[in-house]
Write a protein that holds these residues in place. Structure first.
Motif, PDB file in Angstrom:
ATOM      1  N   TYR B 112     -40.733 -23.066  22.305  1.00 45.00           N
ATOM      2  CA  TYR B 112     -41.134 -23.283  20.907  1.00 45.00           C
ATOM      3  C   TYR B 112     -40.698 -22.110  20.048  1.00 45.00           C
ATOM      4  CZ  TYR B 112     -43.877 -24.281  16.798  1.00 45.00           C
ATOM      5  OH  TYR B 112     -44.250 -24.542  15.504  1.00 45.00           O
ATOM      6  N   ILE B 116     -38.385 -21.880  16.660  1.00 46.34           N
ATOM      7  CA  ILE B 116     -38.768 -21.190  15.424  1.00 46.34           C
ATOM      8  C   ILE B 116     -37.704 -20.177  15.027  1.00 46.34           C
ATOM      9  CG2 ILE B 116     -40.428 -19.553  14.438  1.00 46.34           C
ATOM     10  CD1 ILE B 116     -41.610 -22.255  14.625  1.00 46.34           C
ATOM     11  N   MET B 120     -35.892 -21.396  11.799  1.00 46.92           N
ATOM     12  CA  MET B 120     -36.639 -20.930  10.625  1.00 46.92           C
ATOM     13  C   MET B 120     -36.566 -19.417  10.400  1.00 46.92           C
ATOM     14  SD  MET B 120     -39.936 -23.375  11.049  1.00 46.92           S
ATOM     15  CE  MET B 120     -40.797 -23.289   9.504  1.00 46.92           C
ATOM     16  N   PHE B 121     -36.926 -18.647  11.421  1.00 47.69           N
ATOM     17  CA  PHE B 121     -37.046 -17.204  11.202  1.00 47.69           C
ATOM     18  C   PHE B 121     -36.232 -16.431  12.243  1.00 47.69           C
ATOM     19  CE2 PHE B 121     -40.969 -19.047   9.557  1.00 47.69           C
ATOM     20  CZ  PHE B 121     -40.929 -18.585   8.260  1.00 47.69           C
ATOM     21  N   LEU B 128     -43.880 -10.837  18.359  1.00 50.33           N
ATOM     22  CA  LEU B 128     -44.881 -11.043  17.319  1.00 50.33           C
ATOM     23  C   LEU B 128     -45.339 -12.503  17.307  1.00 50.33           C
ATOM     24  CD1 LEU B 128     -46.137  -9.146  15.263  1.00 50.33           C
ATOM     25  CD2 LEU B 128     -44.463  -9.909  13.606  1.00 50.33           C
ATOM     26  N   LEU B 129     -44.350 -13.404  17.410  1.00 50.65           N
ATOM     27  CA  LEU B 129     -44.690 -14.827  17.454  1.00 50.65           C
ATOM     28  C   LEU B 129     -45.480 -15.142  18.716  1.00 50.65           C
ATOM     29  CD1 LEU B 129     -41.223 -16.184  16.329  1.00 50.65           C
ATOM     30  CD2 LEU B 129     -43.283 -16.075  14.956  1.00 50.65           C
ATOM     31  N   SER B 132     -49.060 -13.956  18.335  1.00 55.56           N
ATOM     32  CA  SER B 132     -49.910 -14.769  17.467  1.00 55.56           C
ATOM     33  C   SER B 132     -50.277 -16.085  18.151  1.00 55.56           C
ATOM     34  CB  SER B 132     -49.217 -15.025  16.133  1.00 55.56           C
ATOM     35  OG  SER B 132     -47.968 -15.617  16.354  1.00 55.56           O
ATOM     36  N   LEU B 133     -49.318 -16.703  18.832  1.00 55.68           N
ATOM     37  CA  LEU B 133     -49.627 -17.971  19.499  1.00 55.68           C
ATOM     38  C   LEU B 133     -50.580 -17.754  20.681  1.00 55.68           C
ATOM     39  CD1 LEU B 133     -46.198 -19.775  19.346  1.00 55.68           C
ATOM     40  CD2 LEU B 133     -48.315 -20.501  18.279  1.00 55.68           C
ATOM     41  N   LEU B 136     -54.097 -17.353  19.413  1.00 55.59           N
ATOM     42  CA  LEU B 136     -54.610 -18.688  19.100  1.00 55.59           C
ATOM     43  C   LEU B 136     -55.039 -19.396  20.384  1.00 55.59           C
ATOM     44  CD1 LEU B 136     -54.828 -20.423  16.544  1.00 55.59           C
ATOM     45  CD2 LEU B 136     -52.665 -21.458  17.164  1.00 55.59           C
ATOM     46  N   SER B 278     -42.744 -27.079  12.173  1.00 57.79           N
ATOM     47  CA  SER B 278     -44.064 -26.473  11.983  1.00 57.79           C
ATOM     48  C   SER B 278     -45.134 -27.325  12.643  1.00 57.79           C
ATOM     49  CB  SER B 278     -44.369 -26.317  10.493  1.00 57.79           C
ATOM     50  OG  SER B 278     -43.372 -25.550   9.873  1.00 57.79           O
ATOM     51  N   MET B 281     -46.019 -27.301  16.379  1.00 59.05           N
ATOM     52  CA  MET B 281     -46.912 -26.317  16.992  1.00 59.05           C
ATOM     53  C   MET B 281     -48.104 -26.996  17.656  1.00 59.05           C
ATOM     54  SD  MET B 281     -49.103 -23.237  15.339  1.00 59.05           S
ATOM     55  CE  MET B 281     -47.760 -22.517  14.461  1.00 59.05           C
TER      56      MET B 281
END
Lengths: 491, 367
Positions: B112, B116, B120-121, B128-129, B132-133, B136, B278, B281
């Motif tokens: 995933y 991303i 996208m980025f 960092l991604l 964050s995931l 979560l 998005s 996710m």
């Protein structure tokens, strides 16, 4: 308890009460009729003077000459509620609640008479939860009045109460109400136990109580609905919910409640089901707009401008051409301004507040665009999301949603669509983790219950709402006889 | 606060119908974004037949798994290993399972994040991604099995919504592209189906949620229902892909499904793939959460750690492990490895286990 015994001389009683209450307004009235010396003690500002002077005093003066006992008096006093006591602590407790204390010389016990006239306002229209259609009366600050209104809506012996006194110092009366046979005993037990176990200093409002007894103190979402509408409370009682009143608070607490319940207004029941369904769907659209609209604008303009169709992009860029800030900063600035206006409007005196809100909004909005601080389109979007959050019937929920907007805008400004989805996923997990009185908070959706769903996003006709919601786990589910749905009256 | 009256007990169980969503949700994740080219490489225009065969294989494997579970009343695979093989062999087997499950969680997460970064980025660092995931995920997994079931439920809803968007590419369907059909023999088709295994496994979750399901006697119909939903979903996606892309084109598309999302268009919105990625996710989140939950239960089982501590440990390991997977090659490598290993663990191993149970542990029905 033995140390608090009432002395048998009224002189000593008088001394004791003085020392206990230390209130210069504590009034005593001594009477002697025949061989009896009587003492009356009361706080004049809590007493119905008319009853005292025109009913009670004449009665006591006409007492027979021979010695009388308190027990003999109990039966004949012209007062509705009389209690015997031998404990002067209890006497002071009752004096401050508007009772009169009566003692006969030579007897080491006394009588408490309920002749209260506690200052309160008269009934008024609901101010916070405004409804266009349907009953308009709202609860007041007086607990007894509230119970009275409620009983007038539900004149049935099934309405049961549990009285609890909470607060070591405030000694506040709390009343738990439920419908016998309709409410799940486990829910009632949960509420009663949570209230009983509270050991707080003072409890002035139900807004405080609700934070002390809900399932998760750390969630931003309210988990129990607060309402000032007796019709809403009655409807909830019939669904098998449990209600809590607090003395001095016009807001009743009701539970268990779900996330969706916060977007229902009782008015949805009074209008036709098509209209109600449309309005409910509108509110959920408003929830989405309020949470995500500004964030989507920020995400699209910061990272994903390829997503905007070229015709729309032209007008967006034109409107933003003079703005020197990145979209994130622009959006946060404008959201803050809206929050300032809202808070100022809420704090200012009513008449000033309204004019100030409108004029402030227009003036600041116009000036911000003219000064090149923000774009016209963003003003429209921010105003729309603020407006959307005001469509929620629950003040608590609309505040929660407005606050949640800020972290989501921030995430959108950092990581665009990915950030928004990160926030949304977090919210989803968070809501799924919550419960209300131990029942799932996201109920009609997860776990999915068709029976509750019929009165959530939409409202189906009453003939199809023959069962009480699964949420309350009512022991008696049938609201209508089983065949009612099939045999509806045909015109 | 007076929480003592809440019966925590009922929070431990999920109703049996949710098994359908858990199975389907855990099957459909990141694989559906680009599985098409692997199958196409192998069997070209017959890819959709290979998908159906793979679907049938999942039904058989799930049937075997349910047979095993039924032998023992209320145990998950970790416990069953212990019953069948004894303490230490079971620990080894369970460890292999944990490593496999963590590996597939890692593949999903990394897959995933790669999407991303590519779409996208590109400049956001993957750690960092990842972080964050994973944060979560910790919040979700500590919510317990009911929260996981909830996430699966909404994930499935979102999958169906995204499936509806296939109408846009389907408008450009060219039915000549389906020719030549039936050009491969069974061996080739089976091989094509095997290529799909990474994208269609995940239903092994029933081996672990079994003790938490109410009304177990109804479980099989919901498990097979979930599997059927997945197979149908893949068949539709595969067919639309075959009808939309030229064969040569398809061979070079890493994310064929996302490429098709590009043409979805609304009056106020173009380049729908950004929205789609998005939203993805949530579709992959339930895979991540469920895999982490299974690994957490496993570590708890073999090591005796508290579940929360086990979870934190697993997440830390995953965080560092994912940093080694930076390049497209390494991601391809791990996807291939776990796809291949997964095939044996999910489709072959349960059969072996079942035979072992039948032969050596006759009549062992424990509670």
């Amino acid at each position: 308890m033995t140390t608090n015994l009432i002395p048998d001389s009224i002189k000593e009683t008088q001394e004791t009460l003085w020392q206990q209450l230390r209130n210069p307004r504590l009034s005593f009235r001594s009477l002697s009729c025949g061989n009896n010396s009587l003492l009356l003690a009361y706080l004049p500002y809590l007493i119905d003077m008319v009853t005292l002077q025109q009913v009670l005093l004449p009665f006591l003066e006409r007492l027979p000459d021979e010695k009388i006992t308190p027990d003999a008096l109990v039966g004949s006093l012209p007062v509705a509620r009389v209690r015997k006591t031998t404990d002067y602590r209890q006497v002071t407790d009752y004096l401050v609640r508007g009772w009169i204390y009566l003692q006969i010389e030579g007897v080491d016990s006394g009588l408490l008479l309920f002749v209260a006239n506690i200052p309160s306002r008269s009934l008024g229209e609901a101010q916070v939860e405004v409804q266009i259609f349907g009953p308009q009366v709202s609860f007041t600050e007086a607990l007894e009045t509230n119970l009275g209104i409620l009983q007038s809506y539900l004149p049935t012996d099934m309405l049961s109460n549990v009285s609890i006194t909470i607060g070591r110092r405030s000694r506040t009366n709390v009343e738990v109400c439920y419908m016998e046979e309709l409410a799940d005993p486990e829910n009632v037990q949960t509420v009663v136990q949570r209230v009983r176990e509270l050991d707080v200093d003072g409890l002035i409002d139900s807004g405080k109580l609700v934070q002390l007894i809900d399932d998760n103190t750390f969630s931003i979402f309210p988990q129990l609905i607060m309402t000032e509408r007796p019709d809403y409370v009655s409807e909830a009682l019939l669904e098998g919910k449990v209600i809590v009143f607090v003395e001095g608070s016009p807001f009743a607490i009701m539970g268990p409640s779900t996330f969706v319940d916060f977007f229902k207004s009782n008015e949805d029941l009074y209008i036709r089901w098509q209209m109600a369904s449309f309005i409910r769907l509108l509110r959920f659209l408003a929830l989405f707009v309020s949470l995500f609209f500004t964030a989507i604008y920020v995400a699209a303009l910061t990272f994903h401008y390829e997503m905007i169709p070229s015709a729309l992009l032209v007008s967006l860029v034109k409107s933003r051409s003079k703005v020197p800030f990145p979209p994130l900063f622009e959006a946060l600035l404008l959201e803050m301004i809206i929050e300032f206006l809202r808070e100022a409007g809420a704090r200012l005196p009513f008449k000033v507040g309204q004019t100030m809100g409108i004029v402030g909004g227009i003036v600041i909005g116009q000036a911000a665009v003219a000064a090149g601080f923000t774009s016209n389109i963003l003003i429209m979007i921010v105003a729309l999301s603020a407006l959307a959050s005001f469509t929620f019937p629950s003040y608590m929920m609309s505040t929660a949603v407005r606050i949640l907007r800020f972290p989501i805008i921030l995430l959108a400004g950092i990581w665009g669509g990915f950030g928004i989805m990160l926030g949304a996923s977090f919210l989803l997990i968070h809501i799924l983790r919550q419960s209300s009185l131990g029942r799932p908070f996201f109920l009609p959706f997860f776990p999915f219950r068709l029976r509750d769903f019929k009165n959530s996003l939409i409202r189906v006709p009453f003939y199809n709402l023959g069962k009480r919601p699964a949420l309350t786990r009512s022991p008696d589910n049938a609201r209508l006889p089983d065949e009612a749905g099939k045999k509806r009256p045909i015109q | 606060m007076g929480m003592s009256t809440i019966s925590r007990h009922s929070h431990m169980f999920i109703s049996v119908s949710l098994a359908m969503f858990i199975v389907h949700g855990n099957q459909v994740g990141i694989g559906i974004a680009g599985v098409q080219r692997f199958i196409y490489d192998r069997v070209q225009q017959d890819a959709w037949i290979a998908v159906i065969i793979a679907g049938l294989m999942t039904h058989v494997a799930a049937w075997v798994m349910l047979k095993i579970l039924r032998k023992y009343k209320n145990l998950d695979l970790y416990d069953i290993h212990q019953m069948v093989f004894g303490k230490w062999p079971a620990k080894v087997l369970n460890l292999i399972f944990i490593i496999y499950i963590m590996g597939s969680a890692l593949t999903i997460l990394r897959g995933y994040i790669e999407i991303i970064q590519s779409w996208m980025f590109p400049e956001v660092p993957s750690w960092l991604l990842n972080a964050s995931l994973l944060c979560l995920a910790i919040y979700g997994v500590t919510g317990g099995i009911r929260v996981l079931a909830g996430i699966s439920f909404f994930s499935v809803g979102l999958t169906i919504c995204q499936l509806l968007l296939m109408i846009y590419p389907a408008q450009y369907a060219d039915f000549n592209l389906l020719q030549p059909v039936f050009h491969h023999d069974l061996v080739e088709l089976l091989d094509g189906a095997r290529k799909m295994s990474f994208s269609i496994i995940g239903f092994e979750i029933i081996l672990f949620i079994y003790p938490f399901v109410k009304e177990k006697q109804l479980l099989s119909r919901y498990v097979h229902g979930g599997l059927l939903m997945t197979t149908l979903l893949y068949v539709v996606v595969m067919l639309v892909t075959l009808l939309y892309f030229q064969g040569e084109q398809l061979k070079h598309l890493i994310w064929a499904t996302l490429m098709m999302m590009k043409i979805v268009e609304f009056p106020f919105l173009e380049r729908f793939e950004f929205v789609s990625i998005s939203l993805w996710m949530l579709i992959m989140l339930d895979n991540l959460l469920l895999n982490l939950w299974v690994a957490m239960r496993g570590v708890h089982h073999i090591g005796g750690f508290k579940e929360r501590k086990a979870l934190i440990g697993i997440v830390i390991v995953m965080f560092f492990a994912s940093n080694f997977l930076e390049t497209r090659q390494s991601i391809n490598w791990i996807t291939d490895v776990f796809g291949a290993v997964g095939f044996y663990i999910i489709f072959v191993y349960p059969l072996v286990l079942y035979i072992v149970i039948l032969l050596f542990r006759k009549g062992t029905v424990q509670t």
